[in-house]
Write a protein that holds these residues in place. Structure first.
Motif, short mmCIF file in Angstrom:
data_model
loop_
_atom_site.label_atom_id
_atom_site.label_comp_id
_atom_site.label_asym_id
_atom_site.label_seq_id
_atom_site.Cartn_x
_atom_site.Cartn_y
_atom_site.Cartn_z
N SER A 14 18.72 13.51 17.84
CA SER A 14 19.83 14.31 18.69
C SER A 14 19.00 14.73 19.94
CB SER A 14 20.41 15.21 17.86
OG SER A 14 21.11 14.67 16.91
N THR A 15 18.06 15.25 19.63
CA THR A 15 17.31 16.08 20.64
C THR A 15 16.74 15.00 21.90
OG1 THR A 15 16.48 17.85 19.16
CG2 THR A 15 15.06 17.69 21.32
N ARG A 16 16.16 13.86 21.17
CA ARG A 16 15.59 12.82 22.22
C ARG A 16 16.96 12.25 22.96
NH1 ARG A 16 12.23 11.41 25.17
NH2 ARG A 16 11.74 8.91 25.77
N ASN A 17 17.98 12.25 22.44
CA ASN A 17 19.32 11.60 23.05
C ASN A 17 19.44 12.53 24.07
OD1 ASN A 17 19.22 9.30 21.27
ND2 ASN A 17 20.60 10.13 20.16
N ALA A 18 19.65 13.84 23.83
CA ALA A 18 20.07 14.78 24.78
C ALA A 18 18.75 14.79 26.02
CB ALA A 18 20.04 16.17 24.11
N GLU A 19 17.44 14.63 25.41
CA GLU A 19 16.47 14.55 26.84
C GLU A 19 16.79 13.21 27.79
OE1 GLU A 19 13.02 14.77 24.69
OE2 GLU A 19 12.94 16.76 24.14
N LEU A 20 17.17 12.05 27.01
CA LEU A 20 17.49 11.25 27.67
C LEU A 20 18.75 11.17 28.62
CD1 LEU A 20 16.80 8.18 25.02
CD2 LEU A 20 15.22 8.99 26.66
N ALA A 21 19.57 11.82 28.17
CA ALA A 21 20.74 12.15 28.79
C ALA A 21 20.45 13.16 30.28
CB ALA A 21 22.21 12.74 28.11
N LEU A 22 19.68 14.21 29.94
CA LEU A 22 19.20 14.74 30.92
C LEU A 22 18.58 14.32 31.92
CD1 LEU A 22 18.62 18.07 29.12
CD2 LEU A 22 20.37 17.76 30.45
N LEU A 23 17.59 13.27 31.44
CA LEU A 23 16.71 12.34 32.29
C LEU A 23 17.64 11.67 33.27
CD1 LEU A 23 13.56 11.42 30.14
CD2 LEU A 23 13.69 12.80 32.14
#
Length: 567
Positions: free
Chosen positions: A39-48
């Motif tokens: 979930s954290t990785r997906n959130a980071e990808l979304a922020l990127l």
């Protein structure tokens, strides 16, 4: 013995269930951690992705400026040949494009004659001139106060060539006031600021304020670190100590990099959840399992066991049993246990009743035996008394009287055992007093002819010791009455004491020996006294100083030892 806490059923069940649930908890923690990491990785990808979308405007600004610089670099040679025409064209371009505040050609000498500001300007004194001429590469720098525009700008220097040789730079300045602002949609998503950096990690642009842009930089930020983080997201603390999420994306076609600063809306509870988040579900599962286990154990087992234990305690103390009203609600195993307990209590109470009857019957029989023996001995004493009155010789009367004393002593013992309330033990204190009194009454001429002093404790003995002690006292009194006499100054006396000291007993008999003529001695009394002392297992001492005869006996009080049975 004090119960040990770890032997408690509840404690052991908690420990065993915790051990059983440990593998499930470990798997749950691992899976929860993986889900949170994903979930954290997906959130980071979304922020990127949001950062790349937000940086498009900065990217377009820089790419357009690069395009302008490259265009003027292609015609720089012609423009430098006619400075006046160059100034006119550059001024016309800048006045028609509000996004640019300055445009000029920088020759290797640094003397700029072709600029949108007009006139001549010496750029060789600038802070980046030497570096530009040395590296001869594209450079993007920021300046809080441009030398010509006198406002905050960032400058792009694009090298150009004439006839294949390096001939200088085209310099174009972009004012920060013309940069795009952060959209409301991005601010709602948590965007705090959008910063642009050059190759040296110097801030080129900021969506909010260039003066305060450095406050949003991470505390562990160093020059050159942002280039290694391109395409990544990370969490850190800004210069104000606030937690932020940072995303880094490159600007295509340039050495510039965009750093997006995102708000992390987490209070203390959110920070705690970062630490214990993966363990929350296993902990809740463990608590729920323990609650169900404790309720089940109490409902199915413990409350019934407590009632059964209460009944056992009541039965042990009062021989009463409470009827269980919730018998049908018990598990089958506990019903069987309760049934066995009830049968056991019935058997015990029945056997105890039978034992009480047997003991009562035995006591009645024993008392009847003692009563009959006492009567028989008294009958013998009466017969002997008749013989004494019919005897013609004093010696015969004396022998019969001594035998009668012994018989009466035995009768007194059986009478005391018949009336005893001490479990078959005789009160030899009262017995000794009776023997002394009877002996004095039989032998004395008158009631006041002999002074008797007694100090007797109520000592309880079993018949094995009570009988020889009574006979010893009777024999001692017979001897005392036989040899008693006055000293000429006082009446004859007899002193007797019986004391109990711990598990030992002491007897003392004293009589006065005076001017009375000595009676003939057969030695039988002394032999009997020694024999009775041996039966008592004691030590006897006989003393005669001419005026007082003393008998002292000390023996240990023995416990009752039944005879061995023949099977």
């Amino acid at each position: 013995m004090t119960p040990r806490w770890f032997n408690n059923l509840r404690v052991q069940i908690v420990l065993l269930l915790s051990l059983a649930l440990f593998p499930l908890a470990a798997v749950a923690i691992y899976q929860t951690g993986r889900v949170e990491d994903e979930s954290t990785r997906n959130a980071e990808l979304a922020l990127l992705a949001l950062t790349r979308s937000a940086a498009k405007e900065e990217e377009l600004f820089i790419q357009r400026a690069l395009g302008v610089a490259r265009f003027f670099g292609t015609v720089a040679g012609d423009l430098m040949d006619d400075p006046e025409a160059c100034v006119e064209k550059l001024q016309s371009f800048v006045s028609g494009n509000s996004n640019y505040s300055f445009l000029g050609v920088v020759p290797p000498s640094g003397i700029m004659t072709c600029t949108s500001a007009g006139g001549e300007f010496d750029a060789s004194t600038g802070p980046y001139f030497a570096q530009l001429m040395e590296t001869k590469t594209r450079t993007i720098v920021a300046n809080p106060r441009g030398p010509l525009s006198q406002e905050s700008i960032f400058n792009i220097s694009e090298p150009f060539e004439i006839d294949g040789e390096f001939s200088g730079f085209v310099s174009i300045s972009i004012p920060h006031r013309g940069m795009p602002k952060a959209s409301l949609d991005l601010e709602k998503l948590g965007l705090v600021d959008l910063l642009t950096f050059n190759a040296s990690d110097e801030i080129l642009t900021a969506r909010n304020s260039m003066e305060n842009a450095h406050l949003e930089l991470p505390v562990d930020w160093t020059f050159g670190s942002l280039r290694s983080l391109r395409g990544h997201a990370f969490k850190s603390v800004n210069q104000l100590g606030e937690t932020r999420t940072y995303t880094v994306v490159p600007i295509q076609g340039s050495s510039a990099t965009v750093l997006a600063v995102w708000r992390t809306d987490k209070g203390p509870a959110g920070q705690i959840s970062d630490i214990v988040g993966p363990a929350v579900f296993p902990i809740l599962m463990w608590i729920a399992s323990m609650a169900v286990a404790m309720i089940s154990i109490h409902t199915l087992v413990l409350r019934h066991i407590h009632r059964l234990r209460h009944n056992m305690d009541e039965f042990a103390e009062t021989r009463s049993v409470e009827t269980l009203t919730d018998y049908a609600a018990m598990p089958n195993e506990l019903q069987s246990l309760v049934g066995n307990f009830e049968r056991m209590t019935d058997d015990i109470m029945r056997e105890e009743a039978e034992l009480e009857d047997m003991v009562r019957e035995k006591n009645v029989l024993i008392k009847e035996v003692h009563h009959r023996v006492k009567n028989n001995l008294q009958l013998i004493s009466s017969i002997m008394n008749m013989k004494i009155r019919a005897a013609q010789h004093d010696e015969t009367k004396s022998v019969l009287m001594r035998l009668q004393d012994r018989v009466l002593s035995l009768a007194s013992i059986h009478r005391d055992l018949y009336q005893s309330k001490h479990g078959g033990m005789a009160n030899v204190g009262a017995l000794v007093s009776d023997i002394i009194e009877n002996s004095v009454e039989i032998a004395a001429v008158s009631d006041d002819s002999i002074r008797v002093e007694t100090d007797v404790d109520p000592v309880l003995l079993y018949p094995d010791q009570a009988v020889p002690l009574a006979l010893l006292v009777a024999e001692g009194m017979t001897n005392a009455m036989k040899y008693i006499g006055d000293t000429g100054t006082s009446k004859p006396f007899i002193r007797a004491s019986l004391k109990k000291e711990g598990d030992e007993c002491s007897l003392r008999l004293e009589n006065s020996v005076g001017l009375r003529p000595d009676a003939e001695s057969t030695g039988l009394g002394k032999k009997l006294i020694n024999a009775f002392a041996v039966q008592l297992g004691g030590e006897i001492h006989l003393e005669d100083d001419g005026t007082i005869f003393t008998l002292r006996l000390r023996f240990k009080i023995e416990e009752f030892v039944p005879d061995a049975r023949d099977f």
